[in-house]
Design a protein around this motif. Sequence first.
Motif, PDB file in Angstrom:
ATOM      1  N   GLY A 257      12.078 -11.260   0.611  1.00 35.01           N
ATOM      2  CA  GLY A 257      12.414 -10.340  -0.558  1.00 35.01           C
ATOM      3  C   GLY A 257      12.157 -11.624  -1.680  1.00 35.01           C
ATOM      4  O   GLY A 257      11.675 -12.348  -1.612  1.00 35.01           O
TER       5      GLY A 257
ATOM      6  N   ILE B  61      17.372  -9.809   0.118  1.00 38.72           N
ATOM      7  CA  ILE B  61      16.819  -9.839   1.354  1.00 38.72           C
ATOM      8  C   ILE B  61      17.796  -9.257   2.504  1.00 38.72           C
ATOM      9  O   ILE B  61      18.732  -9.950   2.074  1.00 38.72           O
ATOM     10  CB  ILE B  61      16.618 -11.524   2.467  1.00 38.72           C
ATOM     11  CG1 ILE B  61      15.301 -12.466   1.553  1.00 38.72           C
ATOM     12  CG2 ILE B  61      16.432 -11.660   4.298  1.00 38.72           C
ATOM     13  CD1 ILE B  61      15.247 -13.282   2.028  1.00 38.72           C
TER      14      ILE B  61
ATOM     15  N   ASP C 256      21.642  -7.407   0.400  1.00 40.93           N
ATOM     16  CA  ASP C 256      21.273  -8.758  -0.567  1.00 40.93           C
ATOM     17  C   ASP C 256      22.018 -10.270  -0.173  1.00 40.93           C
ATOM     18  O   ASP C 256      23.074  -9.816   0.439  1.00 40.93           O
ATOM     19  CB  ASP C 256      20.572  -8.477  -2.004  1.00 40.93           C
ATOM     20  CG  ASP C 256      21.909  -8.397  -2.446  1.00 40.93           C
ATOM     21  OD1 ASP C 256      22.845  -8.078  -2.598  1.00 40.93           O
ATOM     22  OD2 ASP C 256      21.905  -8.184  -3.753  1.00 40.93           O
TER      23      ASP C 256
END
Length: 177
Positions: A131, A157, A164
Amino acid sequence: MNYRIPYLLLFYIISSMAFSQNKKFTYTQFDVTVALTGNPNRDEVDPYTNKKQSFFIPDGIGSKFGYGVHYNKWIAIGLHSGLNWEWSSKLVVAPVFANFRLSPKISDETRITLQAGLGKAIALGRGNLIGDYKKISLGIQTDDDLVLFVEVNHYAIPVNRRGDSGNVSIGLALISF
């Protein structure tokens, strides 16, 4: 494709300023950080010391290394990478990012340092999780190129059913110009 042009232009300008000097124009940076989180038991009294517990507790460690070009220690751009380990999320991340650094002098021996990083983060041991990575840090640099800083990291991520992850950490950096 056009979004890369401003970054390449900025890199070219900084590189040309650094190459035009007769001094060393590269730098290396090594960081060590300790991630912090709020203590859920902060209002409780420790039975052994009869004192309130600390407000923050450690929640991970990290280390990064970078290399780049600078102009008079004042402005720098570089490529950095490292490892961040978050204990509560059970996450180990390897960020690879471009780091932009501003360090104006605030006295004869001291600089204030602002760093911003943007790149990609790879979660290790979690399959194919990759990410975006963002970081910003603010610190105080002494004449011997030692920096004490506070840093905020953000990983895009998905971990533990969240979209996240990230942390706030304090750290120490050694920069060699």
